[in-house]
Design a protein around this motif. Structure first.
Motif, mmCIF file in Angstrom:
data_model
loop_
_atom_site.group_PDB
_atom_site.id
_atom_site.type_symbol
_atom_site.label_atom_id
_atom_site.label_comp_id
_atom_site.label_asym_id
_atom_site.label_seq_id
_atom_site.Cartn_x
_atom_site.Cartn_y
_atom_site.Cartn_z
ATOM 1 N N VAL A 33 0.844 -1.205 0.000
ATOM 2 C CA VAL A 33 0.000 0.000 0.000
ATOM 3 C C VAL A 33 0.875 1.250 0.000
ATOM 4 O O VAL A 33 0.583 2.222 -0.701
ATOM 5 C CB VAL A 33 -0.978 -0.015 1.200
ATOM 6 C CG1 VAL A 33 -1.594 1.352 1.431
ATOM 7 C CG2 VAL A 33 -2.063 -1.055 0.982
ATOM 8 N N ILE A 37 0.711 4.242 -2.750
ATOM 9 C CA ILE A 37 0.515 5.648 -2.400
ATOM 10 C C ILE A 37 1.671 6.487 -2.933
ATOM 11 O O ILE A 37 1.464 7.549 -3.516
ATOM 12 C CB ILE A 37 0.340 5.817 -0.877
ATOM 13 C CG1 ILE A 37 -1.004 5.205 -0.457
ATOM 14 C CG2 ILE A 37 0.442 7.274 -0.463
ATOM 15 C CD1 ILE A 37 -1.171 5.026 1.027
ATOM 16 N N LYS A 40 1.249 7.041 -6.439
ATOM 17 C CA LYS A 40 -0.022 7.714 -6.734
ATOM 18 C C LYS A 40 -0.890 6.902 -7.696
ATOM 19 O O LYS A 40 -1.462 7.415 -8.651
ATOM 20 C CB LYS A 40 0.213 9.127 -7.265
ATOM 21 C CG LYS A 40 0.906 10.021 -6.263
ATOM 22 C CD LYS A 40 1.059 11.426 -6.759
ATOM 23 C CE LYS A 40 1.726 12.262 -5.663
ATOM 24 N NZ LYS A 40 1.873 13.645 -6.042
ATOM 25 N N THR A 46 -3.961 0.052 -7.768
ATOM 26 C CA THR A 46 -3.563 -0.407 -6.431
ATOM 27 C C THR A 46 -3.996 -1.849 -6.219
ATOM 28 O O THR A 46 -3.214 -2.674 -5.729
ATOM 29 C CB THR A 46 -4.160 0.501 -5.342
ATOM 30 O OG1 THR A 46 -3.659 1.834 -5.530
ATOM 31 C CG2 THR A 46 -3.798 0.022 -3.948
ATOM 32 N N ILE A 67 -7.624 3.488 3.418
ATOM 33 C CA ILE A 67 -6.745 3.581 2.247
ATOM 34 C C ILE A 67 -7.571 3.788 0.980
ATOM 35 O O ILE A 67 -7.251 4.661 0.156
ATOM 36 C CB ILE A 67 -5.850 2.326 2.130
ATOM 37 C CG1 ILE A 67 -4.892 2.229 3.324
ATOM 38 C CG2 ILE A 67 -5.100 2.315 0.806
ATOM 39 C CD1 ILE A 67 -3.960 3.410 3.510
ATOM 40 N N PHE A 70 -8.877 7.445 0.697
ATOM 41 C CA PHE A 70 -7.875 8.427 0.279
ATOM 42 C C PHE A 70 -7.488 8.258 -1.185
ATOM 43 O O PHE A 70 -7.305 9.238 -1.898
ATOM 44 C CB PHE A 70 -6.645 8.377 1.189
ATOM 45 C CG PHE A 70 -6.849 9.122 2.474
ATOM 46 C CD1 PHE A 70 -6.598 10.481 2.546
ATOM 47 C CD2 PHE A 70 -7.300 8.476 3.610
ATOM 48 C CE1 PHE A 70 -6.801 11.187 3.729
ATOM 49 C CE2 PHE A 70 -7.506 9.169 4.797
ATOM 50 C CZ PHE A 70 -7.260 10.523 4.855
ATOM 51 N N ILE A 71 -7.365 7.027 -1.641
ATOM 52 C CA ILE A 71 -7.017 6.797 -3.043
ATOM 53 C C ILE A 71 -8.146 7.266 -3.963
ATOM 54 O O ILE A 71 -7.898 7.921 -4.972
ATOM 55 C CB ILE A 71 -6.664 5.315 -3.289
ATOM 56 C CG1 ILE A 71 -5.339 4.985 -2.596
ATOM 57 C CG2 ILE A 71 -6.588 5.017 -4.784
ATOM 58 C CD1 ILE A 71 -4.963 3.517 -2.628
ATOM 59 N N GLU A 74 -8.075 10.789 -4.401
ATOM 60 C CA GLU A 74 -6.782 11.208 -4.949
ATOM 61 C C GLU A 74 -5.979 12.053 -3.971
ATOM 62 O O GLU A 74 -5.332 13.044 -4.334
ATOM 63 C CB GLU A 74 -6.963 11.921 -6.295
ATOM 64 C CG GLU A 74 -7.568 11.039 -7.357
ATOM 65 C CD GLU A 74 -7.739 11.722 -8.694
ATOM 66 O OE1 GLU A 74 -7.380 12.912 -8.841
ATOM 67 O OE2 GLU A 74 -8.240 11.050 -9.609
ATOM 68 N N TYR A 76 -2.881 11.742 -1.724
ATOM 69 C CA TYR A 76 -1.718 10.879 -1.549
ATOM 70 C C TYR A 76 -0.735 11.440 -0.523
ATOM 71 O O TYR A 76 0.405 10.996 -0.448
ATOM 72 C CB TYR A 76 -1.023 10.658 -2.892
ATOM 73 C CG TYR A 76 -1.917 9.947 -3.885
ATOM 74 C CD1 TYR A 76 -2.106 8.581 -3.813
ATOM 75 C CD2 TYR A 76 -2.601 10.652 -4.878
ATOM 76 C CE1 TYR A 76 -2.931 7.915 -4.713
ATOM 77 C CE2 TYR A 76 -3.430 10.004 -5.784
ATOM 78 C CZ TYR A 76 -3.586 8.630 -5.691
ATOM 79 O OH TYR A 76 -4.413 7.982 -6.569
ATOM 80 N N ILE A 78 0.962 11.423 2.605
ATOM 81 C CA ILE A 78 1.183 10.357 3.583
ATOM 82 C C ILE A 78 0.907 10.825 5.009
ATOM 83 O O ILE A 78 0.463 10.045 5.848
ATOM 84 C CB ILE A 78 2.599 9.757 3.442
ATOM 85 C CG1 ILE A 78 2.716 8.417 4.166
ATOM 86 C CG2 ILE A 78 3.648 10.724 3.917
ATOM 87 C CD1 ILE A 78 1.888 7.323 3.576
ATOM 88 N N ILE A 81 -2.885 10.668 5.496
ATOM 89 C CA ILE A 81 -3.299 9.263 5.566
ATOM 90 C C ILE A 81 -2.909 8.672 6.913
ATOM 91 O O ILE A 81 -3.720 8.006 7.573
ATOM 92 C CB ILE A 81 -2.698 8.460 4.399
ATOM 93 C CG1 ILE A 81 -3.248 8.977 3.065
ATOM 94 C CG2 ILE A 81 -2.981 6.970 4.561
ATOM 95 C CD1 ILE A 81 -2.542 8.441 1.839
#
Length: 92
Positions: A33, A37, A40, A46, A67, A70-71, A74, A76, A78, A81
């Motif tokens: 993961v 991330i 991107k 993913t 996860i 957030f993906i 969009e 990214y 960290i 997250i």
């Protein structure tokens, strides 16, 4: 500064393991993961990356839901997250 350098070396070491050991190395879900991330990747990419390691994201697990959120948005960053994961007692 030292922490960023250390993390960079850890990424290089992990990537080298994946590249050299090929089929015998299986990264953890957190490692896969983190790569997704960092690269991107969108959700489909993913899932493909995780599937290649025998892993998947599922709506059954809090970590996975965070996860995926957030993906899909969009996002990214960290730090954002990790903050969300921390709020739900999860780790990246």
């Amino acid at each position: 500064m030292f922490q960023m350098l250390y993390k960079g070396l850890q990424w290089k070491k992990t990537f080298s393991k994946i590249k050299c050991k090929g089929d015998t190395y299986r990264p953890s879900k957190q490692t896969a993961v983190a790569f997704a991330i960092a690269l991107k990747l969108d959700l489909e990419e993913t899932q493909d990356l995780l599937a290649s390691a025998g892993l998947t994201l599922s709506y059954s697990f809090t970590f996975d839901k965070i996860i995926m959120y957030f993906i899909q948005k969009e996002i990214y960053n960290i730090f954002e997250i990790n903050e969300a994961l921390f709020e739900f007692d999860q780790v990246l």
